[in-house]
Design a protein around this motif. Structure first.
Motif, PDB file in Angstrom:
ATOM      1  N   LEU A 103      19.214  69.302  29.517  1.00 45.84           N
ATOM      2  CA  LEU A 103      19.626  67.936  29.838  1.00 45.84           C
ATOM      3  C   LEU A 103      20.231  67.252  28.607  1.00 45.84           C
ATOM      4  O   LEU A 103      21.222  66.534  28.709  1.00 45.84           O
ATOM      5  CB  LEU A 103      18.446  67.131  30.386  1.00 45.84           C
ATOM      6  N   ASN A 104      19.638  67.492  27.443  1.00 45.21           N
ATOM      7  CA  ASN A 104      20.210  66.971  26.197  1.00 45.21           C
ATOM      8  C   ASN A 104      21.574  67.595  25.918  1.00 45.21           C
ATOM      9  O   ASN A 104      22.478  66.921  25.420  1.00 45.21           O
ATOM     10  CB  ASN A 104      19.268  67.222  25.022  1.00 45.21           C
ATOM     11  N   ALA A 105      21.722  68.880  26.245  1.00 42.82           N
ATOM     12  CA  ALA A 105      23.004  69.563  26.049  1.00 42.82           C
ATOM     13  C   ALA A 105      24.089  68.930  26.898  1.00 42.82           C
ATOM     14  O   ALA A 105      25.215  68.720  26.442  1.00 42.82           O
ATOM     15  CB  ALA A 105      22.866  71.051  26.377  1.00 42.82           C
ATOM     16  N   LEU A 106      23.743  68.594  28.141  1.00 44.64           N
ATOM     17  CA  LEU A 106      24.720  67.948  29.021  1.00 44.64           C
ATOM     18  C   LEU A 106      25.116  66.567  28.488  1.00 44.64           C
ATOM     19  O   LEU A 106      26.275  66.170  28.562  1.00 44.64           O
ATOM     20  CB  LEU A 106      24.176  67.841  30.446  1.00 44.64           C
ATOM     21  N   LEU A 107      24.151  65.850  27.927  1.00 44.39           N
ATOM     22  CA  LEU A 107      24.439  64.548  27.321  1.00 44.39           C
ATOM     23  C   LEU A 107      25.365  64.709  26.114  1.00 44.39           C
ATOM     24  O   LEU A 107      26.338  63.964  25.958  1.00 44.39           O
ATOM     25  CB  LEU A 107      23.136  63.857  26.907  1.00 44.39           C
ATOM     26  N   LEU A 108      25.091  65.698  25.278  1.00 47.67           N
ATOM     27  CA  LEU A 108      25.937  65.931  24.101  1.00 47.67           C
ATOM     28  C   LEU A 108      27.357  66.324  24.506  1.00 47.67           C
ATOM     29  O   LEU A 108      28.334  65.836  23.931  1.00 47.67           O
ATOM     30  CB  LEU A 108      25.325  67.013  23.200  1.00 47.67           C
ATOM     31  N   ILE A 109      27.486  67.206  25.502  1.00 49.97           N
ATOM     32  CA  ILE A 109      28.823  67.609  25.976  1.00 49.97           C
ATOM     33  C   ILE A 109      29.576  66.399  26.518  1.00 49.97           C
ATOM     34  O   ILE A 109      30.770  66.226  26.256  1.00 49.97           O
ATOM     35  CB  ILE A 109      28.721  68.727  27.045  1.00 49.97           C
ATOM     36  N   SER A 110      28.878  65.534  27.254  1.00 50.96           N
ATOM     37  CA  SER A 110      29.514  64.308  27.768  1.00 50.96           C
ATOM     38  C   SER A 110      30.017  63.440  26.627  1.00 50.96           C
ATOM     39  O   SER A 110      31.110  62.872  26.693  1.00 50.96           O
ATOM     40  CB  SER A 110      28.523  63.511  28.616  1.00 50.96           C
ATOM     41  N   ASN A 111      29.225  63.334  25.558  1.00 49.25           N
ATOM     42  CA  ASN A 111      29.639  62.542  24.405  1.00 49.25           C
ATOM     43  C   ASN A 111      30.802  63.178  23.656  1.00 49.25           C
ATOM     44  O   ASN A 111      31.674  62.464  23.142  1.00 49.25           O
ATOM     45  CB  ASN A 111      28.455  62.303  23.464  1.00 49.25           C
ATOM     46  N   VAL A 112      30.845  64.503  23.586  1.00 49.33           N
ATOM     47  CA  VAL A 112      31.982  65.188  22.954  1.00 49.33           C
ATOM     48  C   VAL A 112      33.257  64.890  23.753  1.00 49.33           C
ATOM     49  O   VAL A 112      34.291  64.549  23.183  1.00 49.33           O
ATOM     50  CB  VAL A 112      31.733  66.714  22.855  1.00 49.33           C
TER      51      VAL A 112
END
Length: 194
Positions: A103-112
């Motif tokens: 879930l954190n990975a998806l948040l980071l990808i969204s921010n990228v």
């Protein structure tokens, strides 16, 4: 130049992510390293970080026909090899090992994605960390199909991670020494002077 370009992108993205996450941490979120090593013995070291990895370099062929001569003054010219223009592909991936990390990975990808949507061109004016020799970098989302994605991850030797691929265009490499020459002022053909 390639290293300087990648480090400038990393610095700008890291600054953006630290502000977007606002968790009080000052630890770098973006790590510039080989994605192929992310699942090895040091996998824990790169969990919950954005792994930024160079995956391909290609020549920009549309700008290949540059002039080999440059006018130095009214009476002298320089012979120089034309500049090399490169496009390179950068993969941003997050190694996640459990549901919370995913879930954190998806948040980071969204921010990228948000960062590059906001800042799709890095130039001297908007990126103080960019090397002065680099005029600008144009960054665009590259969306490979499933087959290409499969080949990419197989080539990298790993299992798929949440990731996004960007094409960075127009890095100019000009690292040659000019040779002095003089202008042609007259031409002789046989014994007739023109």
């Amino acid at each position: 130049m390639l290293r300087q370009a990648l480090e400038a992108i990393k610095t700008e993205l890291n600054t953006y992510l630290l502000a977007a996450l606002a968790n009080g941490s000052t630890e770098p979120v973006v790590k510039l390293l080989n994605i192929a090593n992310a699942e090895g013995s040091n996998a824990q070291a790169v969990t919950d970080n954005v792994i930024m990895s160079l995956v391909n370099i290609e020549e920009e062929t549309t700008l290949k026909n540059g002039s080999m001569y440059r006018l130095q003054s009214l009476s002298t010219i320089e012979r120089i090899n034309p500049a090399l223009f490169l496009n390179f592909y950068v993969l941003f991936a997050i190694n996640s090992t459990n549901e919370t990390n995913y879930l954190n990975a998806l948040l980071l990808i969204s921010n990228v994605l948000g960062f590059f949507q906001q800042k799709h061109m890095l130039s001297k004016e908007n990126t103080p960390t960019l090397d002065p020799k680099i005029e600008k970098l144009v960054i665009e989302l590259y969306s490979p199909n499933f087959e290409q994605l499969n080949h990419l991850w197989a080539m990298l030797g790993g299992k798929y991670m949440p990731s996004v691929l960007y094409k960075v265009r127009m890095l100019m490499i000009e690292d040659t020494q000019p040779e002095g020459s003089s202008l042609i002022t007259s031409i002789e053909i046989g014994s007739i002077r023109l």
